[in-house]
Write a protein that holds these residues in place. Sequence first.
Motif, PDB file in Angstrom:
ATOM      1  N   ARG A  75       0.822  -1.212   0.000  1.00  0.00           N
ATOM      2  CA  ARG A  75       0.000   0.000   0.000  1.00  0.00           C
ATOM      3  C   ARG A  75       0.853   1.258   0.000  1.00  0.00           C
ATOM      4  O   ARG A  75       0.498   2.270  -0.626  1.00  0.00           O
ATOM      5  CB  ARG A  75      -0.949  -0.014   1.196  1.00  0.00           C
ATOM      6  N   SER A  76       1.990   1.237   0.680  1.00  0.00           N
ATOM      7  CA  SER A  76       2.878   2.396   0.698  1.00  0.00           C
ATOM      8  C   SER A  76       3.429   2.696  -0.687  1.00  0.00           C
ATOM      9  O   SER A  76       3.706   3.856  -1.022  1.00  0.00           O
ATOM     10  CB  SER A  76       4.031   2.162   1.678  1.00  0.00           C
ATOM     11  N   LEU A  77       3.593   1.663  -1.493  1.00  0.00           N
ATOM     12  CA  LEU A  77       4.087   1.830  -2.860  1.00  0.00           C
ATOM     13  C   LEU A  77       2.967   2.112  -3.854  1.00  0.00           C
ATOM     14  O   LEU A  77       3.204   2.190  -5.057  1.00  0.00           O
ATOM     15  CB  LEU A  77       4.854   0.578  -3.289  1.00  0.00           C
ATOM     16  N   GLY A  78       1.749   2.253  -3.370  1.00  0.00           N
ATOM     17  CA  GLY A  78       0.625   2.545  -4.246  1.00  0.00           C
ATOM     18  C   GLY A  78       0.057   1.335  -4.940  1.00  0.00           C
ATOM     19  O   GLY A  78      -0.689   1.472  -5.914  1.00  0.00           O
ATOM     20  N   LEU A  79       0.394   0.136  -4.456  1.00  0.00           N
ATOM     21  CA  LEU A  79      -0.097  -1.093  -5.068  1.00  0.00           C
ATOM     22  C   LEU A  79      -1.382  -1.555  -4.377  1.00  0.00           C
ATOM     23  O   LEU A  79      -1.754  -1.041  -3.314  1.00  0.00           O
ATOM     24  CB  LEU A  79       0.985  -2.170  -4.992  1.00  0.00           C
ATOM     25  N   LEU A  80      -2.043  -2.524  -4.990  1.00  0.00           N
ATOM     26  CA  LEU A  80      -3.345  -2.955  -4.498  1.00  0.00           C
ATOM     27  C   LEU A  80      -3.207  -4.208  -3.640  1.00  0.00           C
ATOM     28  O   LEU A  80      -3.213  -5.341  -4.142  1.00  0.00           O
ATOM     29  CB  LEU A  80      -4.299  -3.192  -5.673  1.00  0.00           C
ATOM     30  N   VAL A  81      -3.081  -3.986  -2.347  1.00  0.00           N
ATOM     31  CA  VAL A  81      -3.008  -5.036  -1.344  1.00  0.00           C
ATOM     32  C   VAL A  81      -3.943  -4.626  -0.210  1.00  0.00           C
ATOM     33  O   VAL A  81      -3.809  -3.514   0.314  1.00  0.00           O
ATOM     34  CB  VAL A  81      -1.578  -5.222  -0.801  1.00  0.00           C
ATOM     35  N   PRO A  82      -4.893  -5.460   0.189  1.00  0.00           N
ATOM     36  CA  PRO A  82      -5.825  -5.054   1.242  1.00  0.00           C
ATOM     37  C   PRO A  82      -5.144  -4.946   2.600  1.00  0.00           C
ATOM     38  O   PRO A  82      -4.106  -5.583   2.829  1.00  0.00           O
ATOM     39  CB  PRO A  82      -6.875  -6.169   1.233  1.00  0.00           C
ATOM     40  N   PRO A  83      -5.708  -4.157   3.512  1.00  0.00           N
ATOM     41  CA  PRO A  83      -5.189  -4.105   4.883  1.00  0.00           C
ATOM     42  C   PRO A  83      -5.178  -5.490   5.521  1.00  0.00           C
ATOM     43  O   PRO A  83      -6.008  -6.344   5.181  1.00  0.00           O
ATOM     44  CB  PRO A  83      -6.179  -3.177   5.600  1.00  0.00           C
ATOM     45  N   ALA A  84      -4.242  -5.702   6.436  1.00  0.00           N
ATOM     46  CA  ALA A  84      -4.106  -7.005   7.093  1.00  0.00           C
ATOM     47  C   ALA A  84      -3.967  -6.815   8.595  1.00  0.00           C
ATOM     48  O   ALA A  84      -3.586  -5.737   9.067  1.00  0.00           O
ATOM     49  CB  ALA A  84      -2.897  -7.764   6.537  1.00  0.00           C
TER      50      ALA A  84
END
Length: 268
Positions: A75-84
Amino acid sequence: MSGSISRDRGSVLPPGWQTRLPERRRFQEFAVLEPGGRGRNGPVLVGRLGKERWVLKSSDLAGAANEIIASVVGRSLGLLVPPAMAVDKGGDLWAASMHVFGLQHHPRVGFNDRNPFRFGPDGPADIPNYWPQVALGKLLGDHDRKGGNWGIDQYGQRWDFDFSLSENAHLFIGPDAPDWNHYRREFFREGIEGMQARGISPSALEGFLIPYRALAQSDPEKLYGWTSEVGDLGGLFMGQRPLGPALIEAARANRQAMREALEDLGLD
């Protein structure tokens, strides 16, 4: 946060998901539990936490830590990964990721397909963020990005999840030390060389390198400053260090190692 992928057609997660901080919760806090298939370590459940839906699966200390690190880094890199988050279930530790509504496995990718080159040297033209998302798996040392670990949302964007087996997620919280930094440089360089050796096209390589170059050009405090208040979540992370400060320290080392790796390959 550093945004490498722009999205202007809406979001499939609630507002604020990009900076949702990782937590450690109790299993009893989740309601309306429903079967969500079967994972590597047993049944997967989908439960409600307030108005949110979360996917919960049996894990362990390393697996839950990897899920959180991957989520924050992505997410910090602007990619699509949901919160965990990590979830305590009795004496066991589970991992959870926010449920991405309407996510579909790509029709051309079977559950056990681990080959990103099935689509050819250019990748799938209808998934514009395909190669940057592939790069995240490489950066984390997650070599098991099979079809069940990613899917496509209603806007045609690829999302990635299930990073519990990421072998090198610890590089993103590890110390700035000579032996660690030597490994970082070699690992980053080998990841790029491996993709080049497989014959991806120049345009695909440019997409793949987006997260690599973002790390090389990053300001660690800006990249991970949003996590500065996150602690060790009950001793979850290596050395029981607070996550936020560990990410920032490691980012300085990763930035230098990445610059050197790209320079070695003539890609700086």
